[in-house]
Design a protein around this motif. Structure first.
Motif, PDB file in Angstrom:
ATOM      1  N   VAL A 175       0.833  -1.204   0.000  1.00  0.00           N
ATOM      2  CA  VAL A 175       0.000   0.000   0.000  1.00  0.00           C
ATOM      3  C   VAL A 175       0.867   1.253   0.000  1.00  0.00           C
ATOM      4  O   VAL A 175       0.649   2.193  -0.775  1.00  0.00           O
ATOM      5  N   LEU A 176       1.882   1.280   0.886  1.00  0.00           N
ATOM      6  CA  LEU A 176       2.743   2.461   0.970  1.00  0.00           C
ATOM      7  C   LEU A 176       3.588   2.630  -0.290  1.00  0.00           C
ATOM      8  O   LEU A 176       3.841   3.757  -0.713  1.00  0.00           O
ATOM      9  N   ASP A 177       4.024   1.527  -0.874  1.00  0.00           N
ATOM     10  CA  ASP A 177       4.759   1.623  -2.139  1.00  0.00           C
ATOM     11  C   ASP A 177       3.904   2.326  -3.197  1.00  0.00           C
ATOM     12  O   ASP A 177       4.386   3.207  -3.922  1.00  0.00           O
ATOM     13  N   HIS A 178       2.647   1.939  -3.264  1.00  0.00           N
ATOM     14  CA  HIS A 178       1.737   2.511  -4.259  1.00  0.00           C
ATOM     15  C   HIS A 178       1.506   4.004  -3.995  1.00  0.00           C
ATOM     16  O   HIS A 178       1.625   4.841  -4.916  1.00  0.00           O
ATOM     17  N   LEU A 179       1.202   4.344  -2.743  1.00  0.00           N
ATOM     18  CA  LEU A 179       0.904   5.736  -2.421  1.00  0.00           C
ATOM     19  C   LEU A 179       2.147   6.620  -2.528  1.00  0.00           C
ATOM     20  O   LEU A 179       2.069   7.759  -3.017  1.00  0.00           O
ATOM     21  N   ALA A 180       3.292   6.114  -2.087  1.00  0.00           N
ATOM     22  CA  ALA A 180       4.531   6.897  -2.172  1.00  0.00           C
ATOM     23  C   ALA A 180       4.918   7.133  -3.631  1.00  0.00           C
ATOM     24  O   ALA A 180       5.404   8.213  -3.992  1.00  0.00           O
ATOM     25  N   ALA A 181       4.707   6.125  -4.480  1.00  0.00           N
ATOM     26  CA  ALA A 181       5.035   6.289  -5.900  1.00  0.00           C
ATOM     27  C   ALA A 181       4.166   7.366  -6.545  1.00  0.00           C
ATOM     28  O   ALA A 181       4.596   8.043  -7.484  1.00  0.00           O
ATOM     29  N   LEU A 182       2.953   7.533  -6.026  1.00  0.00           N
ATOM     30  CA  LEU A 182       2.072   8.588  -6.528  1.00  0.00           C
ATOM     31  C   LEU A 182       2.455   9.968  -5.990  1.00  0.00           C
ATOM     32  O   LEU A 182       1.981  10.988  -6.505  1.00  0.00           O
ATOM     33  N   GLY A 183       3.275  10.005  -4.942  1.00  0.00           N
ATOM     34  CA  GLY A 183       3.716  11.277  -4.381  1.00  0.00           C
ATOM     35  C   GLY A 183       3.099  11.639  -3.032  1.00  0.00           C
ATOM     36  O   GLY A 183       3.322  12.745  -2.526  1.00  0.00           O
ATOM     37  N   HIS A 184       2.369  10.740  -2.417  1.00  0.00           N
ATOM     38  CA  HIS A 184       1.727  11.040  -1.129  1.00  0.00           C
ATOM     39  C   HIS A 184       2.750  10.973   0.011  1.00  0.00           C
ATOM     40  O   HIS A 184       3.553  10.041   0.086  1.00  0.00           O
ATOM     41  N   ARG A 185       2.682  11.967   0.891  1.00  0.00           N
ATOM     42  CA  ARG A 185       3.546  11.996   2.064  1.00  0.00           C
ATOM     43  C   ARG A 185       2.747  12.194   3.359  1.00  0.00           C
ATOM     44  O   ARG A 185       3.300  12.077   4.444  1.00  0.00           O
ATOM     45  N   ARG A 186       1.478  12.515   3.232  1.00  0.00           N
ATOM     46  CA  ARG A 186       0.610  12.636   4.410  1.00  0.00           C
ATOM     47  C   ARG A 186      -0.460  11.546   4.293  1.00  0.00           C
ATOM     48  O   ARG A 186      -1.411  11.667   3.513  1.00  0.00           O
ATOM     49  N   ILE A 187      -0.265  10.495   5.076  1.00  0.00           N
ATOM     50  CA  ILE A 187      -1.091   9.285   4.958  1.00  0.00           C
ATOM     51  C   ILE A 187      -1.592   8.897   6.345  1.00  0.00           C
ATOM     52  O   ILE A 187      -0.803   8.797   7.293  1.00  0.00           O
ATOM     53  N   VAL A 188      -2.882   8.689   6.469  1.00  0.00           N
ATOM     54  CA  VAL A 188      -3.458   8.224   7.734  1.00  0.00           C
ATOM     55  C   VAL A 188      -4.078   6.844   7.529  1.00  0.00           C
ATOM     56  O   VAL A 188      -4.821   6.621   6.567  1.00  0.00           O
ATOM     57  N   HIS A 189      -3.733   5.957   8.444  1.00  0.00           N
ATOM     58  CA  HIS A 189      -4.265   4.597   8.462  1.00  0.00           C
ATOM     59  C   HIS A 189      -5.428   4.564   9.455  1.00  0.00           C
ATOM     60  O   HIS A 189      -5.231   4.730  10.660  1.00  0.00           O
ATOM     61  N   VAL A 190      -6.646   4.381   8.962  1.00  0.00           N
ATOM     62  CA  VAL A 190      -7.823   4.253   9.831  1.00  0.00           C
ATOM     63  C   VAL A 190      -7.902   2.779  10.215  1.00  0.00           C
ATOM     64  O   VAL A 190      -8.403   1.941   9.457  1.00  0.00           O
ATOM     65  N   ALA A 191      -7.354   2.471  11.399  1.00  0.00           N
ATOM     66  CA  ALA A 191      -7.124   1.090  11.812  1.00  0.00           C
ATOM     67  C   ALA A 191      -8.344   0.512  12.517  1.00  0.00           C
ATOM     68  O   ALA A 191      -9.286   1.213  12.887  1.00  0.00           O
ATOM     69  N   GLY A 192      -8.276  -0.804  12.751  1.00  0.00           N
ATOM     70  CA  GLY A 192      -9.310  -1.489  13.509  1.00  0.00           C
ATOM     71  C   GLY A 192      -8.990  -1.487  14.992  1.00  0.00           C
ATOM     72  O   GLY A 192      -8.323  -0.578  15.502  1.00  0.00           O
ATOM     73  N   LEU A 193      -9.452  -2.526  15.672  1.00  0.00           N
ATOM     74  CA  LEU A 193      -9.245  -2.623  17.114  1.00  0.00           C
ATOM     75  C   LEU A 193      -7.756  -2.773  17.413  1.00  0.00           C
ATOM     76  O   LEU A 193      -7.099  -3.693  16.912  1.00  0.00           O
ATOM     77  N   PRO A 194      -7.183  -1.911  18.249  1.00  0.00           N
ATOM     78  CA  PRO A 194      -5.731  -1.886  18.409  1.00  0.00           C
ATOM     79  C   PRO A 194      -5.144  -3.085  19.144  1.00  0.00           C
ATOM     80  O   PRO A 194      -3.943  -3.342  19.029  1.00  0.00           O
ATOM     81  N   ASP A 195      -5.960  -3.843  19.900  1.00  0.00           N
ATOM     82  CA  ASP A 195      -5.402  -4.990  20.619  1.00  0.00           C
ATOM     83  C   ASP A 195      -5.376  -6.258  19.775  1.00  0.00           C
ATOM     84  O   ASP A 195      -4.891  -7.296  20.223  1.00  0.00           O
TER      85      ASP A 195
END
Length: 343
Positions: A175-195
């Protein structure tokens, strides 16, 4: 209501003694091959099936396995992942003639209480354990009970348990490879349950990869939710209304991604012109949303089949082992593009 056929009924129809029926149906010596075949044919005609309670009292396997989901009930009805996973599990178990005892529990304590009850009542021969935790009491409990189990999603199961898992860390790298290749540097991961262990692996992978790429930790980060559309939407609104909003959002399931797309539309933020979206675990929702969502694709039903097959192998006397499922692959669609120059 029709009465269930008994061994006495089979003996009367086949013209043999009840002990001969017992020997034939339990695979014991003492009857000829011809008599055994006749008894089994009569049992099938009468619709006879073994009494699982009686088999449990005799110490035999009961021929069923269990699955407990300790998730908020309101998140299960709309999330396709578990529907596909259970579909694959059921497919493998049905082929083996093994019923699935399925139950939803309020929390981990309730799940553990169910295992104790199932073990005491000999309701199941083994269990599939989903959603491994970072601090998980279930492996020790199941080992102490002597209840065979396969964990789903743990690359390092506690001995003597078996496990099937998928590499969430490598998936996050894609995912990060794809977004970084597009030029994104501000990325937020909306995660699930942290435990949950797989959530922790995704969060760790995001942090490690961001550091390796020289991205700022305050601009590449994870925010936890309960996997629901409501919390996914609320998290999306918070981060998009911040002074320096992200240019890309990565969601831990399809439901939150679709909810996030609706929030962006409501805020007048076009996707992907100003905001790129990625969903974990592709589904019909991702493919019918406009624009179609870039998503991680994997055979979730196949993942369930693999887990069920591994549990059946354990119950047949196989050794504990760890099996890795098919690696998720990223499928770029219309929801990801380079960020605008002003961002």
């Amino acid at each position: 209501m029709a009465r269930r056929p008994t061994i006495k009924d089979i003996a009367r129809r086949a013209g043999v003694s009840e002990s001969a029926v017992s020997f034939a149906l339990n695979g014991r010596p003492g009857v000829s091959d011809g008599t055994r075949a006749r008894i089994r044919r009569v049992a099938e005609e009468l619709g006879w099936r073994p009494d699982s309670a009686a088999r449990a009292l005799s110490g035999e396997r009961v021929g069923a396995v269990g699955l407990v989901l300790a998730r908020p009930a309101h998140t299960l009805g709309v999330e396709s992942f578990f529907l596909q996973l259970v579909s694959g599990i059921q497919e493998a178990l049905s082929a083996a003639g093994t019923p699935l005892l399925f139950q939803v529990a309020e929390d981990l304590d309730a799940e553990c209480a169910l295992y104790r009850r199932w073990w005491a009542e000999r309701r199941v021969d083994g269990v599939l354990v989903v959603d491994p935790r970072t601090r998980d009491p279930r492996p020790a409990l199941l080992t102490a009970l002597g209840l065979p189990a396969v964990t789903v999603g743990d690359p390092r199961p506690a001995p003597p348990l078996s496990s099937v898992w998928a590499d969430d860390a490598r998936a996050m790298v894609q995912v990060l490879d794809h977004l970084a290749a597009l030029g994104h540097r501000r990325i937020v991961h909306v995660a699930g349950l942290p435990d949950l262990a797989h959530t922790a692996r995704r969060i760790d992978s995001l942090r490690i990869e961001a550091r390796r790429r020289g991205l700022r930790p305050d601009e590449v980060r994870s925010v936890p939710t309960d996997y629901s559309d409501a919390e996914g939407a609320a998290a999306t609104r918070r981060v998009l209304c911040a002074p320096r909003p992200p240019t890309a959002l990565v969601y831990d399931n399809d439901v939150m991604a679709v909810a996030g797309a609706a929030v962006a539309a409501g805020l007048g933020i076009p996707v992907p012109a100003r905001l790129s979206l990625v969903a974990w675990d592709d589904s019909a929702l991702c493919r019918v949303t406009h624009p179609r969502l870039t998503a991680l694709v994997r055979d979730t039903a196949g993942f369930g089949r693999l887990a069920a097959e591994e549990l059946l192998a354990v119950l047949a006397g196989g050794p504990p082992r760890v099996r890795q499922a098919e690696q998720p692959r990223l499928e770029p669609r219309e929801s990801t593009a380079p960020p605008p120059p002003a961002y």
